[in-house]
Design a protein around this motif. Structure first.
Motif, PDB file in Angstrom:
ATOM      1  N   TYR A   1       0.595  -1.332  -0.048  1.00  0.00           N
ATOM      2  CA  TYR A   1      -0.248   0.453   0.235  1.00  0.00           C
ATOM      3  C   TYR A   1       0.417   1.249   0.001  1.00  0.00           C
ATOM      4  O   TYR A   1       0.494   2.148  -0.389  1.00  0.00           O
ATOM      5  CB  TYR A   1      -0.922   0.013   0.956  1.00  0.00           C
ATOM      6  CG  TYR A   1      -1.895  -0.924   0.972  1.00  0.00           C
ATOM      7  CD1 TYR A   1      -3.064  -1.048   0.221  1.00  0.00           C
ATOM      8  CD2 TYR A   1      -1.797  -2.268   2.109  1.00  0.00           C
ATOM      9  CE1 TYR A   1      -4.185  -1.964   0.183  1.00  0.00           C
ATOM     10  CE2 TYR A   1      -2.595  -3.250   1.847  1.00  0.00           C
ATOM     11  CZ  TYR A   1      -3.098  -3.435   1.216  1.00  0.00           C
ATOM     12  OH  TYR A   1      -4.542  -4.621   1.151  1.00  0.00           O
ATOM     13  N   GLY A   2       2.419   1.019   0.261  1.00  0.00           N
ATOM     14  CA  GLY A   2       2.496   2.462  -0.094  1.00  0.00           C
ATOM     15  C   GLY A   2       3.159   2.805   1.598  1.00  0.00           C
ATOM     16  O   GLY A   2       1.855   2.352   2.322  1.00  0.00           O
ATOM     17  N   SER A   3       4.557   4.023   1.687  1.00  0.00           N
ATOM     18  CA  SER A   3       4.443   4.499   3.386  1.00  0.00           C
ATOM     19  C   SER A   3       3.371   4.859   3.625  1.00  0.00           C
ATOM     20  O   SER A   3       3.568   5.222   4.882  1.00  0.00           O
ATOM     21  CB  SER A   3       5.651   4.748   3.582  1.00  0.00           C
ATOM     22  OG  SER A   3       7.393   3.112   2.786  1.00  0.00           O
ATOM     23  N   ALA A   4       2.975   6.229   3.409  1.00  0.00           N
ATOM     24  CA  ALA A   4       1.814   6.808   3.824  1.00  0.00           C
ATOM     25  C   ALA A   4       0.452   6.284   4.283  1.00  0.00           C
ATOM     26  O   ALA A   4       0.438   6.140   5.344  1.00  0.00           O
ATOM     27  CB  ALA A   4       2.184   7.870   2.531  1.00  0.00           C
ATOM     28  N   ALA A   5       0.338   5.531   3.242  1.00  0.00           N
ATOM     29  CA  ALA A   5      -0.141   4.432   3.708  1.00  0.00           C
ATOM     30  C   ALA A   5      -0.324   4.057   5.291  1.00  0.00           C
ATOM     31  O   ALA A   5      -1.530   3.445   5.525  1.00  0.00           O
ATOM     32  CB  ALA A   5      -0.755   3.816   2.506  1.00  0.00           C
ATOM     33  N   PHE A   6       0.672   3.566   5.426  1.00  0.00           N
ATOM     34  CA  PHE A   6       1.076   1.952   6.075  1.00  0.00           C
ATOM     35  C   PHE A   6       1.197   2.702   7.532  1.00  0.00           C
ATOM     36  O   PHE A   6       0.306   2.375   8.698  1.00  0.00           O
ATOM     37  CB  PHE A   6       2.219   0.926   5.978  1.00  0.00           C
ATOM     38  CG  PHE A   6       2.329   0.762   6.871  1.00  0.00           C
ATOM     39  CD1 PHE A   6       1.506  -0.569   7.385  1.00  0.00           C
ATOM     40  CD2 PHE A   6       3.283   0.444   7.676  1.00  0.00           C
ATOM     41  CE1 PHE A   6       2.367  -1.261   8.930  1.00  0.00           C
ATOM     42  CE2 PHE A   6       4.265  -0.097   8.405  1.00  0.00           C
ATOM     43  CZ  PHE A   6       3.350  -0.992   8.792  1.00  0.00           C
ATOM     44  N   ALA A   7       1.584   3.964   7.242  1.00  0.00           N
ATOM     45  CA  ALA A   7       1.327   4.602   8.470  1.00  0.00           C
ATOM     46  C   ALA A   7       0.438   5.372   8.839  1.00  0.00           C
ATOM     47  O   ALA A   7      -0.225   5.141  10.263  1.00  0.00           O
ATOM     48  CB  ALA A   7       2.478   6.982   8.522  1.00  0.00           C
ATOM     49  N   PHE A   8      -0.426   6.060   8.433  1.00  0.00           N
ATOM     50  CA  PHE A   8      -2.241   5.866   8.475  1.00  0.00           C
ATOM     51  C   PHE A   8      -3.072   4.887   9.065  1.00  0.00           C
ATOM     52  O   PHE A   8      -3.617   5.041   9.860  1.00  0.00           O
ATOM     53  CB  PHE A   8      -2.495   6.591   7.837  1.00  0.00           C
ATOM     54  CG  PHE A   8      -4.113   6.905   6.994  1.00  0.00           C
ATOM     55  CD1 PHE A   8      -4.601   7.607   7.881  1.00  0.00           C
ATOM     56  CD2 PHE A   8      -4.900   5.560   6.689  1.00  0.00           C
ATOM     57  CE1 PHE A   8      -6.060   7.721   8.696  1.00  0.00           C
ATOM     58  CE2 PHE A   8      -6.180   5.756   7.407  1.00  0.00           C
ATOM     59  CZ  PHE A   8      -7.570   7.146   8.457  1.00  0.00           C
ATOM     60  N   LEU A   9      -2.711   3.972   8.792  1.00  0.00           N
ATOM     61  CA  LEU A   9      -3.035   2.581   9.116  1.00  0.00           C
ATOM     62  C   LEU A   9      -2.526   2.329   9.773  1.00  0.00           C
ATOM     63  O   LEU A   9      -3.812   2.088  11.264  1.00  0.00           O
ATOM     64  CB  LEU A   9      -3.066   1.278   7.743  1.00  0.00           C
ATOM     65  CG  LEU A   9      -4.328   1.274   6.548  1.00  0.00           C
ATOM     66  CD1 LEU A   9      -3.217   0.129   5.429  1.00  0.00           C
ATOM     67  CD2 LEU A   9      -4.699   0.485   6.969  1.00  0.00           C
ATOM     68  N   TYR A  10      -1.732   2.168  10.494  1.00  0.00           N
ATOM     69  CA  TYR A  10      -1.078   1.873  11.791  1.00  0.00           C
ATOM     70  C   TYR A  10      -1.429   3.241  13.241  1.00  0.00           C
ATOM     71  O   TYR A  10      -1.907   2.206  13.934  1.00  0.00           O
ATOM     72  CB  TYR A  10       0.183   1.775  11.765  1.00  0.00           C
ATOM     73  CG  TYR A  10       0.846   1.878  12.618  1.00  0.00           C
ATOM     74  CD1 TYR A  10       1.520   0.080  13.821  1.00  0.00           C
ATOM     75  CD2 TYR A  10       1.332   2.601  14.142  1.00  0.00           C
ATOM     76  CE1 TYR A  10       2.173  -0.459  14.874  1.00  0.00           C
ATOM     77  CE2 TYR A  10       2.093   2.369  15.571  1.00  0.00           C
ATOM     78  CZ  TYR A  10       1.951   0.961  16.118  1.00  0.00           C
ATOM     79  OH  TYR A  10       2.763   0.658  17.264  1.00  0.00           O
ATOM     80  N   LEU A  11      -1.724   4.183  12.613  1.00  0.00           N
ATOM     81  CA  LEU A  11      -2.374   4.756  13.256  1.00  0.00           C
ATOM     82  C   LEU A  11      -3.827   4.938  13.915  1.00  0.00           C
ATOM     83  O   LEU A  11      -4.251   4.833  14.971  1.00  0.00           O
ATOM     84  CB  LEU A  11      -1.958   6.675  13.026  1.00  0.00           C
ATOM     85  CG  LEU A  11      -0.090   6.823  13.424  1.00  0.00           C
ATOM     86  CD1 LEU A  11       0.102   8.619  13.275  1.00  0.00           C
ATOM     87  CD2 LEU A  11       0.557   6.688  14.633  1.00  0.00           C
ATOM     88  N   ALA A  12      -4.310   4.774  12.857  1.00  0.00           N
ATOM     89  CA  ALA A  12      -5.655   4.381  13.097  1.00  0.00           C
ATOM     90  C   ALA A  12      -6.360   3.045  12.868  1.00  0.00           C
ATOM     91  O   ALA A  12      -7.146   2.696  14.167  1.00  0.00           O
ATOM     92  CB  ALA A  12      -6.305   4.424  11.162  1.00  0.00           C
ATOM     93  N   SER A  13      -5.153   2.210  13.515  1.00  0.00           N
ATOM     94  CA  SER A  13      -5.855   1.403  14.376  1.00  0.00           C
ATOM     95  C   SER A  13      -5.741   1.575  15.461  1.00  0.00           C
ATOM     96  O   SER A  13      -6.097   0.350  16.527  1.00  0.00           O
ATOM     97  CB  SER A  13      -4.856  -0.398  12.971  1.00  0.00           C
ATOM     98  OG  SER A  13      -3.101  -0.164  13.767  1.00  0.00           O
ATOM     99  N   GLY A  14      -4.673   2.162  15.984  1.00  0.00           N
ATOM    100  CA  GLY A  14      -3.877   2.378  17.919  1.00  0.00           C
ATOM    101  C   GLY A  14      -5.693   3.272  18.354  1.00  0.00           C
ATOM    102  O   GLY A  14      -5.775   3.077  19.281  1.00  0.00           O
ATOM    103  N   VAL A  15      -6.207   3.664  17.342  1.00  0.00           N
ATOM    104  CA  VAL A  15      -7.402   4.527  17.296  1.00  0.00           C
ATOM    105  C   VAL A  15      -8.603   3.754  17.587  1.00  0.00           C
ATOM    106  O   VAL A  15      -9.160   4.020  18.592  1.00  0.00           O
ATOM    107  CB  VAL A  15      -7.279   5.968  16.934  1.00  0.00           C
ATOM    108  CG1 VAL A  15      -8.679   6.390  16.964  1.00  0.00           C
ATOM    109  CG2 VAL A  15      -5.886   6.770  16.811  1.00  0.00           C
ATOM    110  N   ALA A  16      -8.455   2.811  16.865  1.00  0.00           N
ATOM    111  CA  ALA A  16     -10.016   1.648  16.712  1.00  0.00           C
ATOM    112  C   ALA A  16      -9.666   1.250  18.225  1.00  0.00           C
ATOM    113  O   ALA A  16      -9.097   1.044  18.829  1.00  0.00           O
ATOM    114  CB  ALA A  16     -10.361   1.004  15.885  1.00  0.00           C
TER     115      ALA A  16
END
Length: 124
Positions: A109-124
């Motif tokens: 998915y690329g670096s930016a998308a992975f960074a977003f996914l990591y932080l979003a999964s932490g919030v979920a």
């Protein structure tokens, strides 16, 4: 030969250093997240957080998601809790999963998308 998705070390280079540089080049967000998690874990452990038996009273001071504080307006705890681990086993298992799956997800998915996914999964 480097694993699929990782850059190979330069010819003639041996040891851990070249492999770490190749890994950081192939999956920079995964490498930064691993390092950030390690620094947070070592800081908490050095300040008495406990490596094998965590002290739960200490973790809210480092930003863990403690319900009463989070719902009282400290929403930033939803993001910082993604970097806090309760004990060595919790840390080791999560870092293994991050290293293993993080490289794959970042390559797909690329670096930016992975960074977003990591932080979003932490919030979920």
């Amino acid at each position: 030969m480097a694993p699929e998705g990782e850059a190979a070390p330069a010819p003639g280079e041996t040891g851990l250093g070249p492999r770490l540089r190749a890994f950081a080049h192939a999956a920079p967000v995964t490498a930064v997240l691993l390092l950030a998690n390690l620094l947070v874990f070592l800081t908490i452990a050095a300040l008495g957080g406990g490596v094998t038996t965590p002290r739960s009273d200490l973790y809210p001071g480092f930003g863990s998601n403690f319900g009463p504080l989070t719902t009282d307006g400290e929403w930033w705890r939803l993001a910082t809790s993604a970097f806090i681990h309760f004990g060595l086993l919790h840390f080791a298992m999560n870092m293994f999963a991050l290293w293993d799956v993080g490289r794959l997800v970042e390559s797909l998915y690329g670096s930016a998308a992975f960074a977003f996914l990591y932080l979003a999964s932490g919030v979920a």
